[in-house]
Write an enzyme that holds these catalytic residues in place. Structure first.
Site, PDB file in Angstrom:
ATOM      1  N   HIS A 175       0.868  -1.154  -0.217  1.00  0.00           N
ATOM      2  CA  HIS A 175      -0.027  -0.073  -0.024  1.00  0.00           C
ATOM      3  C   HIS A 175       0.832   1.130  -0.086  1.00  0.00           C
ATOM      4  O   HIS A 175       1.947   1.060   0.234  1.00  0.00           O
ATOM      5  CB  HIS A 175      -1.112   0.036   1.292  1.00  0.00           C
ATOM      6  CG  HIS A 175      -0.225   0.087   2.553  1.00  0.00           C
ATOM      7  ND1 HIS A 175       0.181   1.456   2.927  1.00  0.00           N
ATOM      8  CD2 HIS A 175       0.011  -0.902   3.468  1.00  0.00           C
ATOM      9  CE1 HIS A 175       0.587   0.844   4.272  1.00  0.00           C
ATOM     10  NE2 HIS A 175       0.568  -0.447   4.472  1.00  0.00           N
ATOM     11  N   CYS A 201       2.588  -5.091   6.872  1.00  0.00           N
ATOM     12  CA  CYS A 201       2.309  -4.702   5.447  1.00  0.00           C
ATOM     13  C   CYS A 201       3.590  -4.042   4.867  1.00  0.00           C
ATOM     14  O   CYS A 201       4.609  -3.711   5.597  1.00  0.00           O
ATOM     15  CB  CYS A 201       1.101  -4.142   5.453  1.00  0.00           C
ATOM     16  SG  CYS A 201      -0.365  -5.015   5.380  1.00  0.00           S
TER      17      CYS A 201
END
Length: 599
Positions: free
Chosen positions: A465, A484
């Site tokens: 992301h 992440c």
């Protein structure tokens, strides 16, 4: 290329001469009698199910206990490695390959090589005494036969799937290895030609693996030549300075190939421009701040011994053996230890960017998946662990934290959960033991996921992301997330992934982002993504790269690799917690274990 390893220092030529000369008399009658006795002895052992009970042959644990009986039954109990003339040519070739196993960063002693050599010498003595067909001699011939077969199976399995099962070391390491029936390959190869070619069929075909084996050989040569000198610790060394330690630095960088064509400097203790370039080169390939100054971190990296680097190379060769042989013609590769993402097409990097990965306490897992869609202007539903450990303390310090950062609060995880007013929640009653609430952050500039997230199915709730915290990409060590991967160039990646769809140009993607509303966009063609952890590799330009072991995984792997194989990697009764690989003849995909919710 010479081999500089443990067995390379033995009188190997004499050993091969002994091996080749160990032949039986040419008399067909004697040879025929011996062949019958060998077949009978092999059949007797198998029928007694000695193999299936965990056979120890000549003091060596036989690991192929569940495979060897079926193999010899298929061959009608005919030996593979011994015949009417003694040892076959395949046996000599197998010994050569086992001697060379250290070229793959493996240990030759794991493959019965010492005992095979001893047994051959003992059989030679028996042959000289004319006692070639006694019960003792026949038993020793079969011992040798079994050790050869087991060595081939064990070495082949290690090349194919690694010596250690990664999931026993890291529950967040999920990679499906290739599924190959080694026994079927053995049957085919033995019938059609030299069985030693089996190793070429199971060895990782990746250029990255081949490059590391070449580097390993080079570093073995450096070690044999005495390694490289230690540069005395002290104040930082920089351009235009004069210091006795600079001559040490110059020699150190020359041996490792960072300082080339240096010749004999007129002032070896002066830090000149050529030496500065060499320091920058060294720093760049070790993940250090490439400022050309030999400070504390650079000196520490310089002073790791060549033996330390050899071990680091061996550990990463093992990691290559865990990977599928086919990574795909087009894929995304994230190396957590390097803090970088690359898009690879036909073995060439087409896109390269920095990333932020999980901090040591919340490590980014290792797995492969398939990226199929992305979300522009995503909401962020906060995992409970992050809500409790990270956000709740901030709320208790600043009651307006949620409103300032556009978080909403819901009274549960159900789809119809009611939204709550943050000011009316008694935050003092909530904590790790009791936290029934759900936080969701609205799309926007402050959203922790930025403007785009890239989705691929996995049990860890991990994805790529964007991020609003752009300054973190300037850090050398970028382990800041909760697992992440934050990407430096999300729009570049999105444009590349949509390049097969004329309706989604870079400009169209930017327009969709500016609208501010969440939208799912499916890729015209899904792409494989591999999240890996490599602390040593060869870059596309051929330059060796080393990185710090940010998660401490090298240490755990080294400990496991030091252990001698103590149980069968083929046996269905293998301990699931043992780092030995459970293969059972066919190499299955590893089972997925563990799990986490991360950001």
């Amino acid at each position: 290329m010479q081999n500089y390893h443990k067995y390379g220092n033995r009188p190997f030529i004499l050993f091969l001469v002994t091996l080749i000369c160990l032949v039986l008399p040419a008399c067909n009658t004697v040879a025929g009698i011996l062949t019958e006795k060998l077949n009978a002895e092999l059949k007797k052992r198998i029928e007694l199910e000695m193999f299936r009970q965990g056979l120890v042959c000549q003091g060596e644990l036989i690991c192929g206990t569940s495979l060897i009986p079926d193999y010899y039954i298929h061959r009608e109990y005919k030996p593979v490695w011994v015949n009417d003339t003694g040892l076959s040519a395949d046996a000599a070739m197998l010994v050569t390959s086992l001697e060379s196993s250290t070229d793959d960063g493996l240990r030759a002693e794991d493959y019965h090589l010492t005992r095979i050599e001893q047994l051959i010498n003992e059989l030679r003595q028996i042959h000289d005494q004319g006692e070639i067909d006694t019960a003792e001699a026949v038993s020793m011939w079969i011992d040798l036969e079994v050790l050869f077969t087991d060595a081939l199976l064990l070495y082949g399995s290690h090349l194919l799937g690694g010596r250690v099962n990664p999931e026993t070391l890291h529950p967040d390491w999920i990679l499906a290895g290739d599924s190959i029936d080694l026994m079927n390959i053995l049957r085919t190869v033995v019938l059609s030609g030299p069985s030693i070619t089996i190793f070429d069929r199971v060895r990782p075909p990746h250029g990255g693996y081949t490059g590391l084996t070449a580097l390993l050989s080079e570093y073995h040569r450096i070690a044999v030549d005495g390694g490289w000198p230690v540069v005395a610790m002290g104040p930082s060394l920089r351009k235009d300075e004069q210091d006795p330690r600079i001559s040490q630095l110059r020699r150190r960088l020359t041996i490792s190939g960072d300082l080339m064509n240096s010749g004999e400097s007129l002032q070896p203790d002066v830090f000149d421009e050529t030496l500065e370039s060499a320091v920058i080169r060294f720093q760049g390939r070790h993940g250090l701040n490439a400022d050309g100054i030999a400070g504390e971190k650079t000196l520490s990296a310089l002073n790791l011994s060549v033996e330390d680097r050899i071990r680091q190379i061996e550990l990463n060769l093992e990691r290559w053996r865990w990977l599928p042989h086919d990574l795909g013609e087009r894929y995304i590769l994230v190396n957590t230890a390097d803090f970088r993402l690359k898009v690879v097409e036909n073995n060439h990097t087409t896109l390269d960017m920095r990333v932020v990965v999980g901090k040591p306490a919340r490590q980014t897992p290792v797995f492969s998946s398939r990226l199929s869609y992305m979300v522009v202007n995503p909401y962020w539903t906060v995992p409970t662990t992050i809500a409790v450990n990270d956000i709740l303390p901030k709320i208790k310090k600043d009651p307006e934290y949620l409103t300032k950062n556009r978080f909403r609060v819901f009274d549960g995880w159900q789809q119809d959960a009611q939204e709550l007013t943050p000011e009316l929640v008694d935050w003092t009653t909530l904590g790790k033991r009791y936290f029934p609430l759900r936080f969701r952050q609205d799309p926007g500039a402050m959203n922790a996921l930025g403007r785009i997230k890239f989705m691929f199915p996995n049990k860890f709730a991990v994805y790529l992301h964007d991020t609003p915290h752009r300054t973190l990409f300037n850090e050398t060590i970028r382990g800041f997330s909760s697992g992440c991967i934050r990407t430096e160039k999300p729009l570049d990646l999105a444009a590349y992934l949509m390049s097969g769809n004329a309706g989604w140009t870079r400009e169209k993607l930017a327009e969709a982002i500016e609208k501010g509303s969440q939208r799912n966009i499916h890729l015209p063609a899904p792409i494989l993504i591999h999240l890996l952890y490599m602390t040593a590799w060869i870059a596309e330009d051929g330059i060796p790269q080393f990185r710090d072991d940010i998660y401490g995984r090298d240490r755990l792997l080294e400990k496991a690799l030091r252990q001698r194989v103590t149980r069968s990697p083929f046996s269905p009764r293998s301990n699931p917690d043992d780092p030995s690989f459970e293969l059972q003849g066919v190499f299955p995909q590893r089972q997925k274990v563990g799990g986490a919710a991360v950001e």
